[in-house]
Design a protein around this motif. Structure first.
Motif, PDB file in Angstrom:
ATOM      1  N   THR A 181       0.733  -1.167  -0.043  1.00 25.25           N
ATOM      2  CA  THR A 181      -0.054  -0.119  -0.057  1.00 25.25           C
ATOM      3  C   THR A 181       0.731   1.469  -0.130  1.00 25.25           C
ATOM      4  O   THR A 181       0.759   2.142  -0.795  1.00 25.25           O
ATOM      5  CB  THR A 181      -0.958  -0.095   1.279  1.00 25.25           C
ATOM      6  N   ASP A 182       1.995   1.235   0.868  1.00 25.36           N
ATOM      7  CA  ASP A 182       2.966   2.480   0.981  1.00 25.36           C
ATOM      8  C   ASP A 182       3.353   2.754  -0.387  1.00 25.36           C
ATOM      9  O   ASP A 182       3.728   3.911  -0.911  1.00 25.36           O
ATOM     10  CB  ASP A 182       3.816   2.027   2.126  1.00 25.36           C
ATOM     11  N   LYS A 183       4.003   1.672  -1.368  1.00 23.63           N
ATOM     12  CA  LYS A 183       4.544   1.678  -2.374  1.00 23.63           C
ATOM     13  C   LYS A 183       3.633   2.318  -3.317  1.00 23.63           C
ATOM     14  O   LYS A 183       4.012   3.153  -4.155  1.00 23.63           O
ATOM     15  CB  LYS A 183       5.032   0.315  -2.884  1.00 23.63           C
ATOM     16  N   LEU A 184       2.411   1.970  -3.477  1.00 25.95           N
ATOM     17  CA  LEU A 184       1.525   2.137  -4.343  1.00 25.95           C
ATOM     18  C   LEU A 184       1.101   3.784  -4.091  1.00 25.95           C
ATOM     19  O   LEU A 184       0.781   4.513  -5.130  1.00 25.95           O
ATOM     20  CB  LEU A 184       0.134   1.387  -4.239  1.00 25.95           C
ATOM     21  N   ARG A 185       1.007   4.273  -2.811  1.00 28.37           N
ATOM     22  CA  ARG A 185       0.886   5.618  -2.557  1.00 28.37           C
ATOM     23  C   ARG A 185       1.748   6.464  -2.909  1.00 28.37           C
ATOM     24  O   ARG A 185       1.631   7.649  -3.459  1.00 28.37           O
ATOM     25  CB  ARG A 185       0.674   5.643  -0.983  1.00 28.37           C
ATOM     26  N   GLN A 186       3.158   6.034  -2.819  1.00 30.34           N
ATOM     27  CA  GLN A 186       4.231   6.830  -3.296  1.00 30.34           C
ATOM     28  C   GLN A 186       4.472   6.999  -4.889  1.00 30.34           C
ATOM     29  O   GLN A 186       4.615   7.921  -5.418  1.00 30.34           O
ATOM     30  CB  GLN A 186       5.513   6.106  -2.787  1.00 30.34           C
ATOM     31  N   LYS A 187       3.726   5.897  -5.520  1.00 29.88           N
ATOM     32  CA  LYS A 187       3.613   6.173  -7.088  1.00 29.88           C
ATOM     33  C   LYS A 187       2.110   7.094  -7.298  1.00 29.88           C
ATOM     34  O   LYS A 187       1.950   7.001  -8.750  1.00 29.88           O
ATOM     35  CB  LYS A 187       3.240   4.708  -7.618  1.00 29.88           C
ATOM     36  N   ARG A 188       1.512   7.374  -6.217  1.00 37.88           N
ATOM     37  CA  ARG A 188       0.473   8.399  -6.641  1.00 37.88           C
ATOM     38  C   ARG A 188      -0.758   7.572  -7.144  1.00 37.88           C
ATOM     39  O   ARG A 188      -1.731   8.123  -7.655  1.00 37.88           O
ATOM     40  CB  ARG A 188       0.755   9.525  -7.431  1.00 37.88           C
ATOM     41  N   MET A 189      -0.799   6.496  -6.714  1.00 33.81           N
ATOM     42  CA  MET A 189      -2.257   5.805  -7.212  1.00 33.81           C
ATOM     43  C   MET A 189      -3.299   6.066  -6.463  1.00 33.81           C
ATOM     44  O   MET A 189      -3.050   6.462  -5.433  1.00 33.81           O
ATOM     45  CB  MET A 189      -1.853   4.223  -7.224  1.00 33.81           C
ATOM     46  N   GLY A 190      -4.436   6.052  -7.186  1.00 38.20           N
ATOM     47  CA  GLY A 190      -5.847   6.674  -6.341  1.00 38.20           C
ATOM     48  C   GLY A 190      -6.129   5.551  -5.162  1.00 38.20           C
ATOM     49  O   GLY A 190      -5.770   4.546  -5.359  1.00 38.20           O
ATOM     50  N   ALA A 191      -6.750   6.191  -4.095  1.00 37.13           N
ATOM     51  CA  ALA A 191      -6.995   5.595  -2.807  1.00 37.13           C
ATOM     52  C   ALA A 191      -7.825   4.201  -3.292  1.00 37.13           C
ATOM     53  O   ALA A 191      -7.826   3.226  -2.700  1.00 37.13           O
ATOM     54  CB  ALA A 191      -7.657   6.367  -1.809  1.00 37.13           C
ATOM     55  N   ASP A 192      -8.971   4.729  -4.311  1.00 34.26           N
ATOM     56  CA  ASP A 192      -9.957   3.649  -4.651  1.00 34.26           C
ATOM     57  C   ASP A 192      -9.176   2.478  -5.353  1.00 34.26           C
ATOM     58  O   ASP A 192      -9.534   1.128  -5.126  1.00 34.26           O
ATOM     59  CB  ASP A 192     -10.782   4.069  -5.308  1.00 34.26           C
ATOM     60  N   ASP A 193      -8.180   2.490  -6.386  1.00 37.52           N
ATOM     61  CA  ASP A 193      -7.409   1.511  -6.870  1.00 37.52           C
ATOM     62  C   ASP A 193      -6.394   0.777  -5.993  1.00 37.52           C
ATOM     63  O   ASP A 193      -6.536  -0.402  -6.064  1.00 37.52           O
ATOM     64  CB  ASP A 193      -6.471   2.129  -8.029  1.00 37.52           C
ATOM     65  N   ILE A 194      -5.961   1.439  -4.952  1.00 30.52           N
ATOM     66  CA  ILE A 194      -4.996   0.709  -3.797  1.00 30.52           C
ATOM     67  C   ILE A 194      -6.021  -0.240  -2.882  1.00 30.52           C
ATOM     68  O   ILE A 194      -5.663  -1.354  -2.845  1.00 30.52           O
ATOM     69  CB  ILE A 194      -4.353   1.831  -3.249  1.00 30.52           C
ATOM     70  N   ALA A 195      -7.192   0.249  -2.659  1.00 31.50           N
ATOM     71  CA  ALA A 195      -8.220  -0.538  -1.790  1.00 31.50           C
ATOM     72  C   ALA A 195      -8.330  -1.722  -2.711  1.00 31.50           C
ATOM     73  O   ALA A 195      -8.453  -2.965  -2.106  1.00 31.50           O
ATOM     74  CB  ALA A 195      -9.121   0.312  -1.324  1.00 31.50           C
ATOM     75  N   ARG A 196      -8.888  -1.480  -3.855  1.00 29.99           N
ATOM     76  CA  ARG A 196      -9.264  -2.383  -4.706  1.00 29.99           C
ATOM     77  C   ARG A 196      -8.359  -3.419  -5.109  1.00 29.99           C
ATOM     78  O   ARG A 196      -8.689  -4.783  -4.876  1.00 29.99           O
ATOM     79  CB  ARG A 196      -9.704  -1.978  -6.140  1.00 29.99           C
ATOM     80  N   THR A 197      -6.931  -3.034  -4.999  1.00 25.53           N
ATOM     81  CA  THR A 197      -5.818  -4.010  -5.087  1.00 25.53           C
ATOM     82  C   THR A 197      -6.125  -5.062  -4.178  1.00 25.53           C
ATOM     83  O   THR A 197      -5.749  -6.197  -4.252  1.00 25.53           O
ATOM     84  CB  THR A 197      -4.802  -3.243  -5.491  1.00 25.53           C
ATOM     85  N   THR A 198      -6.037  -4.543  -2.772  1.00 27.16           N
ATOM     86  CA  THR A 198      -5.837  -5.328  -1.788  1.00 27.16           C
ATOM     87  C   THR A 198      -7.068  -6.235  -1.536  1.00 27.16           C
ATOM     88  O   THR A 198      -6.856  -7.510  -0.836  1.00 27.16           O
ATOM     89  CB  THR A 198      -5.689  -4.499  -0.379  1.00 27.16           C
ATOM     90  N   ILE A 199      -8.339  -5.408  -1.623  1.00 25.67           N
ATOM     91  CA  ILE A 199      -9.429  -6.367  -1.598  1.00 25.67           C
ATOM     92  C   ILE A 199      -9.616  -7.613  -2.560  1.00 25.67           C
ATOM     93  O   ILE A 199      -9.937  -8.662  -2.159  1.00 25.67           O
ATOM     94  CB  ILE A 199     -10.671  -5.268  -1.652  1.00 25.67           C
ATOM     95  N   LEU A 200      -9.242  -7.171  -3.574  1.00 27.92           N
ATOM     96  CA  LEU A 200      -9.119  -8.310  -4.750  1.00 27.92           C
ATOM     97  C   LEU A 200      -8.132  -9.597  -4.420  1.00 27.92           C
ATOM     98  O   LEU A 200      -8.759 -10.704  -4.391  1.00 27.92           O
ATOM     99  CB  LEU A 200      -8.925  -7.644  -6.153  1.00 27.92           C
TER     100      LEU A 200
END
Length: 377
Positions: free
Chosen positions: A69-88
């Motif tokens: 999650t932290d890595k994706l946030r540093q890449k400026r990925m949207g919060a919805d997309d990050i949550a979707r990645t983990t939930i999936l």
């Protein structure tokens, strides 16, 4: 061949591999020991070590989720997309858990009851916990902030609060607040009743087990802070010391004469034991870091690191050769010596499976092309 794992990731794989070994020994001795060997101190110590794998797997799932999650946030990925990645990812693990239960049911026919299809096992807990972690990280990003440091603080606060809340209400949900109005298979995800009407300590309901995933999420984000990344060794020493402090705090609290719950069950539902187990997990994580950094953890071949990289696969396979119809030894019929030989056989075989999977994962096309080139020469 894949590149050598960095120390930061190696100690996580090592700890997960340690959990695999602890799981192997618990399952092997429980399945195969018979006669007087089932009554002695040896099997009691084996079962005590068996309290480690589940919290380790869940805690490390939380740590890994925080790192991703932290890595994706540093890449400026949207919060919805990050949550979707983990939930999936959590949904994928949960579906694998259901598939595993179906496999065990079919292999157990005609003796396996259909209710085994709905048993809440460790994979079910990991899958649902990952989905909960994704939701928690999305809540931490409410407001649309892209400040990674602020998001870390929010995520740590939410993770600690949820872990504490789950630990505190678990004794109630197992006793005075037991939700009898739910269907048994649904209630089982809350407190592990299965079909027995009362919680079963050998199952893995969300209360208390998901609390370990949230504790791992908080630890993972703490290890991603700027200071922890600059002073990695100091951060890990503090993590190990914090683990010792949690162990001492849990034991001290349990020794107090005042008890908050009508039913006190230290070994299964007590928040004090949650503190102790979380502390032990943090100490093991520190030990893994020390071994991988200054010991022989990354010098040459490491069976635990190999197992840690393929923990889901070896969990899936070893069960049938220990508890299932393909058990390599007769169940509840051998002594400690024979069971130990069986354990070493399982450990060696699962390590070989893990090595094969780790070396050749994602290389099917490359291997096929090599065979084609060879055939045309």
């Amino acid at each position: 061949m894949p590149e050598k794992t960095t120390t930061r990731l190696a100690y996580i794989d090592w700890a997960r591999g340690f959990a695999c070994f602890a799981m192997f020994q618990t399952h092997c001795y429980d399945s195969w020991l018979g006669g007087a060997a089932r009554e002695g101190q040896f099997i009691k110590l084996s079962q005590l070590a068996g309290t480690l794998p589940a919290p380790l797997f869940l805690f490390l799932a939380g740590v890994s989720s925080a790192l991703v999650t932290d890595k994706l946030r540093q890449k400026r990925m949207g919060a919805d997309d990050i949550a979707r990645t983990t939930i999936l990812r959590g949904g994928e693990v949960f579906l694998l858990a259901l598939l595993f239960r179906l496999q065990e049911f079919l292999l157990g026919l005609p003796h396996a009851p259909w209710t085994d299809l709905l048993r809440v096992d460790i994979l079910n807990a990991i899958g649902l916990s990952l989905m909960m972690l994704g939701l928690a990280c999305r809540i931490a990003a409410v407001g649309g902030s892209h400040d990674v440091r602020r998001l870390r603080r929010n995520s740590i606060g939410i993770a600690v609060a949820v872990a504490a809340g789950i630990a505190v209400v678990t004794p109630l949900l197992w006793t005075t607040w037991q939700p009898h109005w739910r269907a048994w298979w649904l209630e089982s995800y809350i407190n592990g009743v299965h079909t027995f009407g009362t919680p079963q300590p050998w199952l893995f309901p969300l209360f208390p087990w998901s609390a370990f995933a949230f504790a791992g999420l908080a630890a993972g984000f703490l290890l991603q802070t700027d200071w922890a990344r600059r002073k990695e060794t100091a951060a890990m020493v503090l993590a190990g010391a914090g683990g010792v402090a949690l162990i001492a705090l849990g034991i001290w609290l349990d020794a107090r004469p005042v008890q908050l719950y009508a039913v006190h069950d230290f070994w299964h539902t007590s928040p004090n034991f949650f503190l102790v187990r979380t502390g032990v997990v943090m100490v093991i994580l520190f030990a893994g870091y020390t071994w991988c950094r200054w010991g022989a953890g990354q010098r040459g071949f490491s069976p635990l690191i190999e197992l840690g990289k393929s923990s889901l696969l070896v969990y899936w396979i070893h069960i049938e050769f220990v508890y299932g119809g393909f058990s390599i030894l007769p169940k509840r019929a051998v002594g400690i010596g024979a069971a130990t030989v069986g354990l070493l056989t399982i450990f060696t075989a699962m390590t070989m499976v893990a090595v094969f999977r780790n070396r050749f994962q994602g290389r099917a096309a490359e291997i096929l092309a090599s065979f084609r080139r060879t055939a045309h020469t």
